[in-house]
Design a protein around this motif. Sequence first.
Motif, PDB file in Angstrom:
ATOM      1  N   SER A   7      44.179  39.733  10.481  1.00 61.56           N
ATOM      2  CA  SER A   7      43.693  40.912  11.203  1.00 61.56           C
ATOM      3  C   SER A   7      43.747  40.749  12.727  1.00 61.56           C
ATOM      4  N   LEU A   8      43.613  39.541  13.254  1.00 60.81           N
ATOM      5  CA  LEU A   8      43.630  39.347  14.705  1.00 60.81           C
ATOM      6  C   LEU A   8      45.050  39.466  15.269  1.00 60.81           C
ATOM      7  N   PRO A   9      45.199  40.089  16.441  1.00 57.59           N
ATOM      8  CA  PRO A   9      46.527  40.252  17.060  1.00 57.59           C
ATOM      9  C   PRO A   9      46.891  39.066  17.952  1.00 57.59           C
ATOM     10  N   ILE A  63      40.549  43.310  17.374  1.00 58.55           N
ATOM     11  CA  ILE A  63      41.145  43.983  16.209  1.00 58.55           C
ATOM     12  C   ILE A  63      41.088  45.493  16.374  1.00 58.55           C
ATOM     13  N   TYR A  64      39.895  46.017  16.704  1.00 58.50           N
ATOM     14  CA  TYR A  64      39.749  47.463  16.868  1.00 58.50           C
ATOM     15  C   TYR A  64      40.521  47.963  18.086  1.00 58.50           C
ATOM     16  N   TYR A  83      40.031  43.817   8.260  1.00 55.84           N
ATOM     17  CA  TYR A  83      38.751  43.478   8.888  1.00 55.84           C
ATOM     18  C   TYR A  83      37.644  44.435   8.439  1.00 55.84           C
ATOM     19  N   GLY A  84      37.892  45.751   8.614  1.00 61.08           N
ATOM     20  CA  GLY A  84      36.828  46.738   8.426  1.00 61.08           C
ATOM     21  C   GLY A  84      36.327  46.849   7.005  1.00 61.08           C
ATOM     22  N   VAL A  85      37.159  46.505   6.032  1.00 57.81           N
ATOM     23  CA  VAL A  85      36.743  46.510   4.630  1.00 57.81           C
ATOM     24  C   VAL A  85      36.484  45.082   4.141  1.00 57.81           C
ATOM     25  N   GLY A  86      37.335  44.155   4.579  1.00 60.04           N
ATOM     26  CA  GLY A  86      37.246  42.772   4.089  1.00 60.04           C
ATOM     27  C   GLY A  86      35.952  42.076   4.426  1.00 60.04           C
TER      28      GLY A  86
END
Length: 426
Positions: A225-227, A370-371, A247-250
Motif C-alpha cells: 500500500s505504501l508508495p 497512502i491516502y 490499507y483502508g480495508v486491510g
Amino acid sequence: MKKALSSPKTASIRTSVYRYQNILMVFGLILSFSGGSWDITFHILSQPESFFSLPHSLVYSGILLVISIFLINFRKNFSEAKPIKSNNILILAGIVLILTAGPFDFSWHLKFGLDGLLSPPHLTLLTGWLLIAIGNLKITNIRLNGTKKKKGETDNSGKIINSWEFKSISQGKVPHDKESIKIQNKVDWDDKIINGGGAQLYQLQLFLNLSILLMIISGFLYFFSLPFSETQSYNFNPPPDLAILVYGVGFPILFSSYFLYILCSYPELKTMVPLVGTFYVIITLITQISSNSYLSGYLGYYLLNLIPFFLYYLANLRYSFKIVSSKTETQNIDFKKKNTIPNLTSKYAVLGIIFALLSYSLCFPLNTYIYNEEMYGYLIYQYVVVYVYQMIFSENFMIILPMSALAGYIGFIISQTSHLHFRNKV
C-alpha cells in the motif's frame, strides 16, 4: 579429554538456552523488525544509505540472535515430539528464507542500486519473519497448555494427566505402543526442563509472540500500500486505488479480527489485548515518530491511542465478555453433538468495530502517504505531514469511518468463523 571437559558445562548451557529459546528468538524478531521499521523512517528522511546504518545493525543483530539461539539446540529441536518438531520445521523454513534474503538483497543492490520498500529480497525477509513468528506462537501455545495440567486436568480415576494424555484419552486412545511411549517420555522430559520456567514465562512469551506477529502482518499490508517502491530501475508502487483498498480495508479487518482472536483464544488473560495494543503503539512511536524530528513533537498525541485499550481493560475487569450466553452453557455444551454452535456475542461485534476505527490513528504517519497518493498527489515535505494527515481526515471522514466500521464487522465475522472452527476441533 575434551569431551569430559566440555560435556557437563555445554549440556547445562544448552538446557538453559533451550528453556528460554523461544522467548529469545521472539526478542530477536522484535529487534530485527524494529530495525526494518526504523529503516523506513531513514528512507523517508533521505538519510545516507549504508550497509552498517543503525537500523540495518538492528536488523542484523536480531537475525543473528534468532539463528544462533535456534542452532545451539538444533538436534534437540528435531528430536522433539511431533507437535513441537513440526513447528520447529516451520521455524527452520523461516530461518532459511532469512539467510537467503541477505545475499539476495546484496545482489539486488548490485544490479539495481537503491531498492524500494517492496522488493523480492524484502518480501523474502518478511516472509521468513512471519514463519518464525507463527512457529514460535504455536510452540508457546503448546507449552502454555502443558502448564495447565498443574491446575488439575484429570482422567476418570482422578489422576492428574498432561495435555497430550488428556487429548488422547478424550479421543478414546490409550497409549501402549512404542511410539506413544516415546512421545510420552519426551513430554515428561519437557515437564522437568521446559516447564521449569512456569506459566508466567509462557504468558510473557505469548504476549511478545502475539505482538510481533501483529507487527509483521502489518508490514505485509504496508508493503502493498505504501508508495515507496519506485526506483530508477523499476516501479513496484501499487496503483493508488488498490493501495487505499489494501490499507483502508486491510488494517481495520486486521485489528478487528486479530484482537478478537486474542479475546476468544485466551479469555483468561484479560490483559493480553491491552498489552498487545500498547506494544504496537510503542514500536510505532519509537521507529516512526520519535525517530523523525519533524514528528517527535507529536508523541503525546500519538500516545492517546493507549486510552481505548486502557478503557477496554477497565471494562473487562468490570464486565466479563462472554462467548456464550451463560457460564453453565460454556461448561456443559458438547460442540461436536450440536448442529449449531453458539455465536460470539454482539459485544464482540461492537469491540471489533471499535478496534477497526482505531486504524486511522494507529497507522499514523504512514497512512498519510497512502491516502495522499490517491487523493491529492502532493509532494509531501516532512513539516506538512501532520497538516496533510488532518486534512485527509477532515475532508474524507464520511468515507474513512464507515469503510473502517464495515471492515471491522468483516473482521468480527472472520474471528467468529475461526472461533467456531476451533471449537469444532476441540
